[in-house]
Design an enzyme around this catalytic site. Structure first.
Site, mmCIF file in Angstrom:
data_model
loop_
_atom_site.group_PDB
_atom_site.id
_atom_site.type_symbol
_atom_site.label_atom_id
_atom_site.label_comp_id
_atom_site.label_asym_id
_atom_site.label_seq_id
_atom_site.Cartn_x
_atom_site.Cartn_y
_atom_site.Cartn_z
ATOM 1 N N ASN A 6 0.816 -1.392 0.274
ATOM 2 C CA ASN A 6 0.067 -0.085 -0.307
ATOM 3 C C ASN A 6 0.797 1.476 0.306
ATOM 4 O OD1 ASN A 6 -2.453 -1.352 0.317
ATOM 5 N ND2 ASN A 6 -1.738 -1.806 1.791
ATOM 6 N N HIS A 92 -13.662 -2.919 5.469
ATOM 7 C CA HIS A 92 -12.607 -3.521 5.952
ATOM 8 C C HIS A 92 -13.196 -3.479 7.744
ATOM 9 C CE1 HIS A 92 -7.891 -3.385 8.509
ATOM 10 N NE2 HIS A 92 -8.076 -3.213 7.064
ATOM 11 N N GLU A 134 -16.392 2.314 3.876
ATOM 12 C CA GLU A 134 -14.369 2.887 3.139
ATOM 13 C C GLU A 134 -14.694 4.219 1.764
ATOM 14 O OE1 GLU A 134 -11.633 -0.300 2.575
ATOM 15 O OE2 GLU A 134 -12.358 -1.422 3.573
ATOM 16 N N SER A 138 -10.237 -1.431 -0.364
ATOM 17 C CA SER A 138 -8.690 -1.999 -0.198
ATOM 18 C C SER A 138 -9.027 -2.753 -1.307
ATOM 19 C CB SER A 138 -9.333 -2.209 1.241
ATOM 20 O OG SER A 138 -10.107 -2.437 2.621
ATOM 21 N N ASP A 163 -14.116 6.307 5.385
ATOM 22 C CA ASP A 163 -12.304 6.140 5.691
ATOM 23 C C ASP A 163 -11.739 5.683 4.643
ATOM 24 O OD1 ASP A 163 -9.948 4.000 6.229
ATOM 25 O OD2 ASP A 163 -10.915 2.991 7.751
ATOM 26 N N HIS A 166 -6.569 3.870 2.031
ATOM 27 C CA HIS A 166 -6.729 4.026 0.725
ATOM 28 C C HIS A 166 -6.429 5.014 -0.747
ATOM 29 C CE1 HIS A 166 -5.463 -0.411 1.409
ATOM 30 N NE2 HIS A 166 -6.042 -0.561 1.893
ATOM 31 N N LYS A 197 -0.225 4.226 5.020
ATOM 32 C CA LYS A 197 -0.122 3.303 3.199
ATOM 33 C C LYS A 197 0.888 4.729 2.360
ATOM 34 C CE LYS A 197 -3.732 0.198 4.580
ATOM 35 N NZ LYS A 197 -4.945 0.097 4.965
HETATM 36 C C1 LIG Z 1 -5.739 -0.710 6.138
HETATM 37 C C2 LIG Z 1 -6.570 -0.079 6.281
HETATM 38 C C3 LIG Z 1 -7.448 -0.041 7.881
HETATM 39 C C4 LIG Z 1 -6.364 -0.360 9.117
HETATM 40 O O1 LIG Z 1 -5.380 0.339 9.059
HETATM 41 P P1 LIG Z 1 -3.750 0.584 10.144
HETATM 42 O O2 LIG Z 1 -2.935 1.379 9.865
HETATM 43 O O3 LIG Z 1 -3.084 -0.662 9.089
HETATM 44 O O4 LIG Z 1 -4.156 -0.451 11.318
HETATM 45 C C5 LIG Z 1 -8.791 0.314 8.681
HETATM 46 N N1 LIG Z 1 -9.116 1.055 7.242
HETATM 47 C C6 LIG Z 1 -9.019 0.432 6.056
HETATM 48 C C7 LIG Z 1 -10.222 0.454 5.533
HETATM 49 C C8 LIG Z 1 -7.726 0.832 5.949
HETATM 50 O O5 LIG Z 1 -7.779 -0.601 4.110
#
Ligand SMILES: *Cc1c(COP(=O)(O)O)cnc(C)c1O
Length: 250
Positions: A6, A92, A134, A138, A163, A166, A197
């Site tokens: 990522n 997620h 999201e 992801s 969220d 990504h 990421k």
């Molecule tokens: C990767 C991800 C997370 C978790 O984030 P980390 O910092 O790796 O714990 C949370 N939400 C989504 C949508 C993700 O893709």
């Protein structure tokens, strides 16, 4: 070549971030030894929060140890027993767990189905309604129809939690995310971005109004009861955020 990570901008291996991390560790030590609220806080933590809020044009922000910690800490603060959370089917695992921990009734809607979302919210006769999605998914890589989702949220008085894990650093003006690209949304939002990421470091930030952020600082269990992120992590994140801001303006 690695097409599976990522690290979308290559910042995780950028010398600027590594150097900033090394310098912070040398000057401030390897760990903070306590949670932010006890004795772990530092100007570096607040600098990460301010840089993120600046990039997103938001009034307040709070840094967590990870995105997983955000979702499992944030959702139980925003919703509880007697409330409803509507969650996209492809959200997620950390969102799924946050919904479970909140003890709110969680209604899962088919992926990207705005009509289903509308119907669920219309039938939810509860004090609080939260919609969590999201923005860039992801696993499938598609973008949530945030304009339509936010209009539905506004109509039903629901709080929207996008969220941007990504999307942050990649989508929107100065990499500020999908929601930022749309300008002012018609509903209340609390945005989630992660620093592990595209930003190339580690950690995650919740961005929102001052009252919400103050509430999270005192009530989110994954913030209150967790050791403050180490200086090296904060310094790397700050360097990544600065690269984003300067790259976008040049
Ligand atoms: C990767 C991800 C997370 C978790 O984030 P980390 O910092 O790796 O714990 C949370 N939400 C989504 C949508 C993700 O893709």
């Amino acid at each position: 070549m690695n097409f599976a990570s990522n690290d979308y901008l290559g910042l995780a291996l950028d010398g600027t971030l590594a150097e900033a991390a090394a310098r912070a560790a040398r000057e401030l030590g390897a760990g903070r030894g306590a949670s932010r609220l006890v004795a772990g806080d530092s100007p570096l933590h607040r600098a990460v929060e301010e840089a993120t809020a600046d990039l997103l044009g938001a009034p307040a922000s709070i840094l967590f140890g990870s995105g997983y910690a955000v979702n499992t800490g944030l959702l139980p603060v925003m919703a509880g027993e007697g409330d409803v959370i509507v969650s996209d089917a492809l959200n997620h695992a950390s969102i799924v767990d946050g919904c479970r921990l909140s003890r709110a009734r969680t209604l899962v809607v088919p992926h990207g189905d705005v009509d289903a979302l509308d119907q669920r919210l219309a039938t939810a006769d509860t004090r609080r309604k939260i919609v969590v999605t999201e923005t860039v998914f992801s696993m499938d890589g598609d973008v949530a129809p945030l304009v339509d989702i936010s209009a539905v949220c506004a109509r039903h008085g629901a709080l929207l939690v996008p969220d941007e894990a990504h999307a942050f650093g990649v989508f929107g003006p100065r990499g500020a995310g999908v929601a930022a690209a749309l300008g002012e949304l018609p509903c209340d939002t609390v945005r989630v971005v992660t620093l592990g990421k595209a930003v190339g470091a580690h950690g995650a930030v919740v961005v929102g109004g001052a009252a919400t952020v103050a509430l999270l600082k005192n009530r989110a269990r994954t913030f209150v009861y967790a050791t403050a992120p180490p200086p090296a992590v904060c310094a790397a994140a700050l360097a990544g955020l600065r690269l984003l801001a300067t790259a976008a303006s040049s």
